[in-house]
Design a protein around this motif. Structure first.
Motif, short mmCIF file in Angstrom:
data_model
loop_
_atom_site.label_atom_id
_atom_site.label_comp_id
_atom_site.label_asym_id
_atom_site.label_seq_id
_atom_site.Cartn_x
_atom_site.Cartn_y
_atom_site.Cartn_z
N SER A 70 2.61 1.72 -3.34
CA SER A 70 1.64 2.09 -4.38
C SER A 70 1.26 3.56 -4.30
O SER A 70 0.78 4.13 -5.30
CB SER A 70 0.38 1.22 -4.28
OG SER A 70 -0.44 1.61 -3.18
N ARG A 71 1.47 4.17 -3.14
CA ARG A 71 1.14 5.59 -2.97
C ARG A 71 2.35 6.50 -3.15
O ARG A 71 2.24 7.71 -2.97
CB ARG A 71 0.53 5.80 -1.58
CG ARG A 71 -0.83 5.12 -1.41
CD ARG A 71 -1.35 5.21 0.01
NE ARG A 71 -2.66 4.57 0.14
CZ ARG A 71 -3.28 4.35 1.29
NH1 ARG A 71 -2.70 4.72 2.44
NH2 ARG A 71 -4.47 3.76 1.32
N VAL A 123 1.27 -4.88 -10.85
CA VAL A 123 2.17 -5.64 -9.99
C VAL A 123 2.73 -6.80 -10.80
O VAL A 123 1.98 -7.67 -11.27
CB VAL A 123 1.45 -6.18 -8.74
CG1 VAL A 123 2.41 -7.01 -7.89
CG2 VAL A 123 0.86 -5.03 -7.92
N LYS A 171 -6.24 -1.52 -14.59
CA LYS A 171 -6.40 -2.27 -13.33
C LYS A 171 -7.84 -2.26 -12.86
O LYS A 171 -8.34 -3.27 -12.36
CB LYS A 171 -5.48 -1.70 -12.25
CG LYS A 171 -4.03 -2.02 -12.48
CD LYS A 171 -3.27 -2.66 -11.39
CE LYS A 171 -3.86 -3.31 -10.24
NZ LYS A 171 -2.86 -3.85 -9.30
N ALA A 226 -3.80 -1.52 -5.80
CA ALA A 226 -2.72 -0.60 -6.18
C ALA A 226 -2.99 -0.09 -7.59
O ALA A 226 -3.37 -0.87 -8.47
CB ALA A 226 -1.38 -1.33 -6.14
N GLN A 267 -0.87 0.79 -9.74
CA GLN A 267 0.17 0.31 -10.63
C GLN A 267 0.00 -1.19 -10.91
O GLN A 267 -0.58 -1.93 -10.10
CB GLN A 267 1.57 0.51 -10.01
CG GLN A 267 1.90 1.93 -9.61
CD GLN A 267 1.49 2.26 -8.18
OE1 GLN A 267 0.67 1.55 -7.57
NE2 GLN A 267 2.05 3.33 -7.63
N THR A 309 0.83 -1.21 0.00
CA THR A 309 0.00 0.00 0.00
C THR A 309 0.86 1.26 0.00
O THR A 309 0.61 2.20 -0.77
CB THR A 309 -0.93 0.01 1.22
OG1 THR A 309 -1.81 -1.13 1.14
CG2 THR A 309 -1.76 1.28 1.27
N ILE A 323 5.12 -1.96 -9.77
CA ILE A 323 5.59 -2.66 -8.57
C ILE A 323 6.06 -4.05 -8.95
O ILE A 323 5.39 -4.76 -9.71
CB ILE A 323 4.46 -2.76 -7.52
CG1 ILE A 323 4.07 -1.36 -7.02
CG2 ILE A 323 4.89 -3.64 -6.34
CD1 ILE A 323 2.83 -1.36 -6.13
#
Length: 260
Positions: free
Chosen positions: A52-53, A109, A220, A105, A107, A49, A60
């Motif tokens: 992701s921020r 992964v 996503k 997230a 992004q 988390t 990631i």
């Protein structure tokens, strides 16, 4: 080459992060076959988390340390020590926290699977947007063999590979080779060795780090549409496992596995 220093893991394992060129790498490790006790799972969820921020992270990469299994799933020591349903639910909710952090997230992964994956590890791979594995990275859902079921990780695995393939893995709790996993979509790509794995992961991460972050975030949302209710669903599933782990059958099975 991994940006992380050589493994110096204490008895409780670790979670490490490294951010460079738009890539946020997260590595977890535990000395017992990269198993994941609650403390490591909680740290891993919080780390996913937080990374992701981070504004300059555009992709990631999730990986584990060492050269053995990618992840052996839940900690049998911890499962054997569960004393009541509430404690059991908290333990099994650890995987839910990581799965939710991964799919939410913004992004992509990318997961680097350098070895075998068992139990909850299959859920983490399924929660990835793109998993790359070596051809020796067999996977299995071992839960039924110890008297429980893949309840918490089930929804994300089913969404990734479909009900038929998920049920095959859940009912026949034996190893599936990497080729099987690739055909079903659990792995996006399979490569022959760790050197090729690192090359493929680095290349994919670099490509995604140069892509449009807004487009990836929207993709996503499409990939994981319908998961808005998973907080409650996975909590309920954790309670199912938390109840079963208290049964005499399961306690005997876990004790037997620990003795191997």
């Amino acid at each position: 080459m991994s940006p992380f220093p050589p493994i110096e893991s204490g008895p409780d394992g670790y979670v490490r992060t490294h951010v460079s060129a738009g890539v946020g790498r997260i590595e977890f490790h535990h000395p017992k076959s990269n198993s994941l006790p609650s403390a490591v799972l909680q740290e891993l969820a919080a780390t996913v988390t937080a990374v992701s921020r981070t504004p300059d992270v555009r992709v990631i990469v999730l990986q584990s340390g060492g050269s053995g299994p990618f992840c052996a799933g839940a900690s049998f020591d911890e499962l054997a020590a569960i004393e009541d349903r509430e404690q059991g639910q908290r333990v099994f909710s650890g995987f839910a926290g990581v799965i939710l952090a991964m799919i939410r997230a913004p992004q992509f992964v990318v997961t680097r699977v350098h070895g075998k994956a068992a139990g909850g590890a299959v859920g983490l791979i399924a929660a990835s947007d793109f998993a790359i594995a070596v051809d020796k990275a067999s996977a299995k859902l071992s839960e039924l063999a110890v008297g429980i079921g893949p309840f918490v990780v089930g929804p994300v695995i089913e969404k990734k590979i479909g009900l038929a393939s998920f049920s095959q893995m859940a009912v026949d709790a034996d190893w599936r080779d990497a080729a099987w996993c690739e055909r079903r979509g659990l792995y996006a790509k399979v490569v022959p060795d760790v050197a090729a794995l690192d090359q493929a992961v680095d290349a994919q991460a670099a490509t995604l780090a140069a892509a449009n972050p807004e487009a990836m975030a929207m993709m996503k949302q499409v990939f994981w549409a319908g998961t808005d209710t998973w907080d409650a669903l996975l909590a309920e599933r954790a309670g199912m496992s938390g109840s079963l782990v208290l049964s005499e059958f399961t306690r005997r099975a876990i004790s037997s596995f620990k003795g191997k």
